[in-house]
Design an enzyme around this catalytic site. Structure first.
Site, PDB file in Angstrom:
ATOM      1  N   ASP A 105      11.257  -6.967   7.372  1.00 50.00           N
ATOM      2  CA  ASP A 105      10.740  -6.047   6.339  1.00 50.00           C
ATOM      3  C   ASP A 105      10.501  -4.657   6.915  1.00 50.00           C
ATOM      4  O   ASP A 105      10.227  -3.726   6.168  1.00 50.00           O
ATOM      5  CB  ASP A 105       9.454  -6.594   5.709  1.00 50.00           C
ATOM      6  CG  ASP A 105       8.401  -6.940   6.749  1.00 50.00           C
ATOM      7  OD1 ASP A 105       8.706  -7.754   7.634  1.00 50.00           O
ATOM      8  OD2 ASP A 105       7.288  -6.401   6.693  1.00 50.00           O
TER       9      ASP A 105
ATOM     10  N   LYS B 291       1.929   6.447   1.547  1.00 42.09           N
ATOM     11  CA  LYS B 291       1.468   5.231   2.236  1.00 42.09           C
ATOM     12  C   LYS B 291      -0.056   5.279   2.319  1.00 42.09           C
ATOM     13  O   LYS B 291      -0.630   6.203   2.898  1.00 42.09           O
ATOM     14  CB  LYS B 291       2.085   5.170   3.644  1.00 42.09           C
ATOM     15  CG  LYS B 291       1.755   3.870   4.376  1.00 42.09           C
ATOM     16  CD  LYS B 291       2.639   3.714   5.599  1.00 42.09           C
ATOM     17  CE  LYS B 291       2.274   2.480   6.415  1.00 42.09           C
ATOM     18  NZ  LYS B 291       3.133   2.333   7.595  1.00 42.09           N
TER      19      LYS B 291
ATOM     20  N   ASP C 241       8.300   2.393   9.265  1.00 41.62           N
ATOM     21  CA  ASP C 241       7.022   1.682   9.399  1.00 41.62           C
ATOM     22  C   ASP C 241       6.468   1.747  10.818  1.00 41.62           C
ATOM     23  O   ASP C 241       6.655   0.841  11.637  1.00 41.62           O
ATOM     24  CB  ASP C 241       7.139   0.225   8.931  1.00 41.62           C
ATOM     25  CG  ASP C 241       7.052   0.135   7.411  1.00 41.62           C
ATOM     26  OD1 ASP C 241       7.094   1.196   6.756  1.00 41.62           O
ATOM     27  OD2 ASP C 241       6.955  -0.971   6.883  1.00 41.62           O
TER      28      ASP C 241
ATOM     29  N   ASP D  47      -6.268  -4.057   0.977  1.00 43.24           N
ATOM     30  CA  ASP D  47      -6.980  -3.148   0.070  1.00 43.24           C
ATOM     31  C   ASP D  47      -6.114  -1.970  -0.380  1.00 43.24           C
ATOM     32  O   ASP D  47      -6.569  -1.090  -1.099  1.00 43.24           O
ATOM     33  CB  ASP D  47      -8.259  -2.633   0.739  1.00 43.24           C
ATOM     34  CG  ASP D  47      -7.992  -2.032   2.119  1.00 43.24           C
ATOM     35  OD1 ASP D  47      -6.832  -1.657   2.398  1.00 43.24           O
ATOM     36  OD2 ASP D  47      -8.932  -1.958   2.928  1.00 43.24           O
TER      37      ASP D  47
ATOM     38  N   ARG E 114       0.819  -1.218   0.000  1.00 41.80           N
ATOM     39  CA  ARG E 114       0.000   0.000   0.000  1.00 41.80           C
ATOM     40  C   ARG E 114       0.852   1.267   0.000  1.00 41.80           C
ATOM     41  O   ARG E 114       0.356   2.358   0.252  1.00 41.80           O
ATOM     42  CB  ARG E 114      -0.923   0.015   1.192  1.00 41.80           C
ATOM     43  CG  ARG E 114      -0.196  -0.124   2.522  1.00 41.80           C
ATOM     44  CD  ARG E 114      -1.138   0.108   3.625  1.00 41.80           C
ATOM     45  NE  ARG E 114      -0.555  -0.269   4.898  1.00 41.80           N
ATOM     46  CZ  ARG E 114      -1.150  -0.079   6.040  1.00 41.80           C
ATOM     47  NH1 ARG E 114      -2.330   0.484   6.068  1.00 41.80           N
ATOM     48  NH2 ARG E 114      -0.577  -0.451   7.153  1.00 41.80           N
TER      49      ARG E 114
ATOM     50  N   ARG F 127      14.686  -2.096   2.722  1.00 46.12           N
ATOM     51  CA  ARG F 127      14.630  -2.808   4.005  1.00 46.12           C
ATOM     52  C   ARG F 127      15.562  -4.014   3.982  1.00 46.12           C
ATOM     53  O   ARG F 127      15.986  -4.444   2.898  1.00 46.12           O
ATOM     54  CB  ARG F 127      13.202  -3.332   4.222  1.00 46.12           C
ATOM     55  CG  ARG F 127      12.182  -2.231   4.322  1.00 46.12           C
ATOM     56  CD  ARG F 127      11.128  -2.379   3.241  1.00 46.12           C
ATOM     57  NE  ARG F 127      10.335  -1.143   3.100  1.00 46.12           N
ATOM     58  CZ  ARG F 127       9.421  -0.749   3.961  1.00 46.12           C
ATOM     59  NH1 ARG F 127       9.139  -1.514   4.984  1.00 46.12           N
ATOM     60  NH2 ARG F 127       8.777   0.389   3.795  1.00 46.12           N
TER      61      ARG F 127
HETATM   62  P1  AMP Z   1       3.374  -3.888   8.042  1.00 47.35           P
HETATM   63  O1  AMP Z   1       2.957  -4.789   9.153  1.00 47.35           O
HETATM   64  O2  AMP Z   1       2.613  -2.584   7.995  1.00 47.35           O
HETATM   65  O3  AMP Z   1       4.840  -3.676   7.967  1.00 47.35           O
HETATM   66  O4  AMP Z   1       2.941  -4.629   6.696  1.00 47.35           O
HETATM   67  C1  AMP Z   1       3.382  -5.896   6.327  1.00 47.35           C
HETATM   68  C2  AMP Z   1       3.054  -6.137   4.891  1.00 47.35           C
HETATM   69  O5  AMP Z   1       1.642  -6.071   4.677  1.00 47.35           O
HETATM   70  C3  AMP Z   1       3.661  -5.133   3.924  1.00 47.35           C
HETATM   71  O6  AMP Z   1       4.001  -5.841   2.767  1.00 47.35           O
HETATM   72  C4  AMP Z   1       2.529  -4.172   3.664  1.00 47.35           C
HETATM   73  O7  AMP Z   1       2.638  -3.514   2.436  1.00 47.35           O
HETATM   74  C5  AMP Z   1       1.325  -5.108   3.685  1.00 47.35           C
HETATM   75  N1  AMP Z   1       0.078  -4.405   4.051  1.00 47.35           N
HETATM   76  C6  AMP Z   1      -0.270  -3.922   5.260  1.00 47.35           C
HETATM   77  N2  AMP Z   1      -1.484  -3.353   5.204  1.00 47.35           N
HETATM   78  C7  AMP Z   1      -1.923  -3.461   3.935  1.00 47.35           C
HETATM   79  C8  AMP Z   1      -3.101  -3.064   3.247  1.00 47.35           C
HETATM   80  N3  AMP Z   1      -4.092  -2.430   3.858  1.00 47.35           N
HETATM   81  N4  AMP Z   1      -3.187  -3.350   1.934  1.00 47.35           N
HETATM   82  C9  AMP Z   1      -2.203  -3.991   1.304  1.00 47.35           C
HETATM   83  N5  AMP Z   1      -1.074  -4.396   1.891  1.00 47.35           N
HETATM   84  C10 AMP Z   1      -0.921  -4.142   3.190  1.00 47.35           C
HETATM   85 MG    MG Z   2       6.066  -2.755   6.972  1.00 48.83          MG
END
Ligand code: AMP
Ligand code: MG
Length: 541
Positions: free
Chosen positions: A278, A127, A288, A139, A106, A204
Site C-alpha cells: 500500500d 494528509k 508515504d 483518528d 487520513r 498504489r
Molecule cells: P501507513 O503506515 O502510514 O502507510 O498507514 C497504513 C494505513 O493506516 C493506511 O491505510 C493509513 O491511512 C492508515 N492510518 C495511519 N495512520 C492513521 C490515522 N492516524 N488515522 C487513520 N488512519 C491511519
Molecule cells: Mg501508507
C-alpha cells in the site's frame, strides 16, 4: 467559486466508481475506488512552510498563496464547487501478510489541478485532514513531527532528482492528539498538522490488489485503465484500445520504474522503512514518508523502523528484493486481465537483471568510472561489479559515513599513494565514526581497494577535475540526516520553525556545497547514535 485560486478538476472521481454510501462510518467498501468525505474543519490554521515553486506551477501566485482561501484550501476548510473531496480505497500486504482493505484513513484528495508548464494533471491531497470510512481505529490526524518529516523528506528527494510525491504546504491545525510515540505506554498530546501533497497519482499497488483480491475484475480493470490513460498514455495504441499487450507493456514499465526508484534510493542512502504494497506507487514514485531513515554509517542491514527491528524486512540492502516481492504480488493481481502466464512471468523475471544493470550504472557514476574508453565492456563489467561490491565490504568493515565518503573519494587524487597510511587516514578521517576502528589492517584493506580504483580510473576519459565534477553531481553533499530532522522537529515543537525552513532551503541544492551550510555537512554526532527519532522510529505518526 474562488476568485484567487484556480479550480480543481474532478478527473479521478468522474472516471472511477464511487462508493454510494456518503456517510463517514468506518466500513468495508466494495466495488468502489473511493468514498466521498468531508475534511475535518480546523480551528487555528497556521501555514508553517509553503513551497512557492510548486505553488507557482499549480497556478497559485504569490498573492494567491497569501490569501485566506489558500490557507483554507490546504487545511481542508475551503468550500468551492470545484472541490469534491474523496478518500481512496485500497488494500495491501503489510510486512508480508495480506491485510485486506486499508484505504486513505487520513488522507483526503481535493481533486486534480493542471500544472502550468506541462500537460500534466496532478492530485492535491491533504494528509491528516480527518477521519474517513477507511480510518479503522485511527483518528484521521497526523502529528507535527511526522508531517515535518514528510514535508522535508519529499522535497529533499525531489531536489536529489528522485521520483517522489511532493509537498506544497505544511500547516498546523491548532488541534492536538494523543500518541504513544515510543510504543512504551507514555502517551502524550502532540500538535497536529496537515501536509498538502501533490502527485500525478496517489494510486498504489494496493489500489489494484484490493479489487483483485475480491475477484472484482470490473473495478480492477477500471482502475488500471485509468492509471494507464492518466499516467502511461504513451503506451496506448492509436486505436485507443487497452488490451493485453498494453497491460503487459504497462507492467514492464512499472517494473522498470520501480527498479530505477530503488537504485536511486541506494545511491543516496535512503531507507523507506515500510515498503508494504500500500506504500508502493503505481507510477514508481517514493510515497508515504513514515519511519524512513537515511544511512549515516554505511550498513546494508540497517532499518530505522522499530516495528521491523526483528526481521528487518525493509532494511537498506533488501529494498531491491522487496520491490521484486511487491511486483510479484501485483503480477498475480493483474493476471486475470491477461490470462497468459508466460509473458507476465518473463517481464517479472527480468526485474533482477534490470535492477543489476541499473545498479551498476549508478555505482559507476558514483565512482566516476562511467565514461570509459572502448574496452571490452563485458570483461570490464564483471570487474566493475566486483570493485563496487568490494567497496561495500570496505565501507561496512568499520563505521564509515556513506555521504561523506563519496565526497572525499571525489577529492582523492589519482596520483596519491594509498599505501601512505598517514596520508590515507588524514584524507578520509572525517568519514570515520570511531577513530579507534581505523586500524592498520583496515587501512590496508582500504588502500588495496583504492589501488584497484586508481587503476580503473586510468581507463576513463576524464581527469581528476572532471571526475570530481561528475561525482559531486551524483553524490550529495547534504542529505536529510535523521538527527538533523529530529533537531528541527524539537525546535518546531517549541514554536520555532526556523530550522525546518533552513533545511527546506538547504535541501534545494543538495549537491552544491555552501559555506553558509557548513554546520549541516557533518556526520551523525555521538549523542544521536541511539536516540529515538535519530536512529530508530516507530510507525506512530
Ligand atoms: P501507513 O503506515 O502510514 O502507510 O498507514 C497504513 C494505513 O493506516 C493506511 O491505510 C493509513 O491511512 C492508515 N492510518 C495511519 N495512520 C492513521 C490515522 N492516524 N488515522 C487513520 N488512519 C491511519
Ligand atoms: Mg501508507
Amino acid at each position: 467559486m474562488s476568485t484567487v485560486l484556480p479550480s480543481a478538476h474532478p478527473t479521478f472521481v468522474s472516471q472511477l466508481p464511487a462508493d454510494p454510501d456518503a456517510s463517514n462510518r468506518c466500513r468495508t467498501v466494495e466495488h468502489a475506488a473511493y468514498s466521498w468525505v468531508t475534511p475535518c474543519a480546523t480551528k487555528a490554521t497556521q501555514i508553517i512552510c509553503c513551497n512557492h515553486n510548486l505553488a507557482a506551477q499549480l497556478g497559485f501566485n504569490e498573492q494567491a498563496t497569501q490569501s485566506q482561501e489558500f490557507a483554507d484550501l490546504v487545511s481542508g476548510n475551503l468550500h468551492d464547487p470545484s472541490i469534491k473531496p474523496y478518500a481512496m480505497n485500497y488494500g495491501g500486504h503489510q510486512f508480508g501478510q495480506w491485510a485486506g482493505q486499508l484505504g486513505d484513513g487520513r488522507a483526503i484528495n481535493l481533486g486534480q489541478y493542471q500544472l502550468l508548464d506541462s500537460q500534466q494533471q496532478v492530485t492535491l491531497q491533504l494528509k491528516g485532514a480527518g477521519k474517513t470510512p477507511y480510518s479503522r481505529r485511527g483518528d484521521g490526524m497526523a502529528v507535527l513531527r511526522s508531517s515535518i518529516r514528510e514535508y522535508l523528506c519529499s522535497e529533499a528527494m525531489y531536489h536529489l532528482g528522485i521520483p517522489t510525491t511532493r509537498a506544497l504546504t505544511l500547516t498546523l491545525t491548532g488541534e492536538q492528539v494523543i500518541r504513544d510515540k515510543l510504543y512504551d505506554g507514555h502517551a502524550a498530546y502532540e500538535p497536529c498538522a496537515i501536509v498538502a501533497r501533490v502527485s500525478p497519482s496517489f494510486l498504489r499497488f494496493g489500489s489494484l490488489q484490493l479489487p483483485g483480491s475480491r475477484g472484482d475484475l470490473d473495478t480492477l480493470k477500471q482502475t488500471l485503465d485509468y492509471c494507464i490513460k492518466h499516467d502511461y498514455a504513451s503506451l496506448i495504441p492509436e486505436s485507443g484500445i487497452i488490451d493485453k499487450a498494453v497491460y503487459l507493456a504497462w507492467f514492464e514499465s512499472l517494473c522498470e520504474r520501480t527498479a530505477q526508484l530503488i537504485v536511486e534510493w541506494m545511491r543516496v542512502g535512503f531507507v523507506h522503512g515500510v515498503l508494504n504494497t500500500d506504500n508502493m506507487s503505481l507510477i514508481g514514485e517514493t510515497i508515504d514518508y513514515g519511519p524512513y531513515g537515511w544511512i549515516d554509517n554505511f550498513d546494508l542491514d540497517w532499518t530505522p523502523n522499530t516495528s521491523d527491528a526483528g526481521e528487518k524486512r525493509y532494511r537498506f540492502g533488501q529494498q531491491a528484493y522487496i520491490g521484486q516481492w511487491n511486483l510479484f504480488q501485483l503480477a498475480n493481481t493483474i493476471y486475470p486481465l491477461i490470462n497468459e502466464a508466460e509473458p507476465l512471468q518473463a517481464i517479472f523475471n527480468n526485474y533482477n537483471h534490470l535492477y543489476n544493470e541499473k545498479w551498476l550504472k549508478m555505482m559507476r557514476e558514483k565512482l566516476g568510472i562511467a565514461q570509459h574508453t572502448d574496452l571490452n565492456e563485458s570483461t570490464l563489467k564483471e570487474s566493475d561489479k566486483q570493485l563496487c561490491t568490494d567497496l561495500e565490504t570496505v565501507l561496512s568493515t568499520i563505521n564509515t559515513d556513506m555521504t561523506l565518503f563519496y565526497r572525499c573519494l571525489a577529492d582523492y587524487p589519482t596520483s596519491a599513494c594509498p599505501q601512505n597510511s598517514q596520508q590515507l587516514q588524514a584524507h578520509f578521517a572525517i568519514c570515520f565514526y570511531n577513530q579507534q576502528e581505523v586500524t592498520g589492517d583496515y587501512l590496508q584493506q582500504l588502500s588495496e581497494w583504492l589501488i584497484r580504483y586508481q587503476k580503473r580510473l586510468k581507463l576513463t576519459v576524464q581527469d581528476d577535475q572532471q571526475r570530481k565534477i561528475q561525482m559531486d553531481a551524483i553524490n550529495p553533499c547534504y542529505i536529510l540526516r535523521n538527527f538533523q530532522v529530529q533537531e528541527a522537529i524539537e525546535l518546531a515543537e517549541q514554536g520555532d520553525y526556523s530550522r525546518v525552513l533552513t533545511l527546506a532551503e538547504l535541501l534545494k541544492t543538495p549537491y552544491q556545497q555552501q559555506d553558509k551550510y557548513q554546520q549541516f555537512e557533518m556526520k551523525r554526532p555521538d549523542w544521536a547514535t541511539n536516540k529515538f527519532g535519530c536512529s530508530a522510529l516507530s510507525c506512530s505518526s
